[in-house]
Design an enzyme around this catalytic site. Structure first.
Site: not given
Ligand code: AMP
Ligand code: ZN
Length: 134
Positions: A100, A102
């Site tokens: 993903h 950001h």
């Molecule tokens: P990372 O630390 O780069 O793996 O980021 C994962 C991101 O996914 C974090 O910023 C979380 O807040 C976000 N996240 C986790 N679960 C969900 C969800 N169900 N919907 C939207 N964002 C999510």
């Protein structure tokens, strides 16, 4: 959830999300723990873990969508800029193992900061030589 991946479940519509963009390959939705207002995530619908196991064609498609979605968010929210962040591996802060990007909208003076230190220039030159690709 067929492969225990929360973002695959979001892509399949099994878990709700605040979608802001969708096409045949890609989905974008708001991060539920935003670093700033409008913090969004862009994912491929097909599962891969991170940068290194994602096919180049998919990365190209993803980055195009990141550009379009980020421009849209910045314009729509009247932000002053944005950071694009993509974490690979636990050590880098990756908590969800489905690639993903950001999109983190920024406002002048918002105080958000990624901590950095001024590098030793000689060490930096050596490292650049070591990492040079072409
Ligand atoms: P990372 O630390 O780069 O793996 O980021 C994962 C991101 O996914 C974090 O910023 C979380 O807040 C976000 N996240 C986790 N679960 C969900 C969800 N169900 N919907 C939207 N964002 C999510
Ligand atoms: Zn997945």
């Amino acid at each position: 959830m067929k492969n225990d991946c929360i973002f695959c479940a979001i892509a399949a519509g099994e878990i709700p999300s605040f979608k802001i963009y969708e096409d045949d390959l890609v989905l974008a939705y708001l991060d539920i723990n935003p670093m700033s207002e409008g913090h969004a995530l862009v994912i491929p619908k097909a599962h891969s873990q991170g940068l290194f196991d994602t096919p180049d064609e998919m990365l190209a498609a993803l980055v195009q969508r990141v550009k379009a979605v980020a421009a849209h968010i910045v314009k729509t929210l009247g932000a002053d800029g944005c950071n694009i962040l993509q974490n690979n591996g636990e050590a880098a802060g990756q908590t969800v193992r489905h690639i993903h990007f950001h999109i983190i909208p920024r406002r002048a003076g918002d105080g958000l900061s990624f901590v950095s230190r001024k590098a030793d220039m000689a060490a930096l030159e050596k490292l650049a030589a070591k990492l040079k690709l072409a």
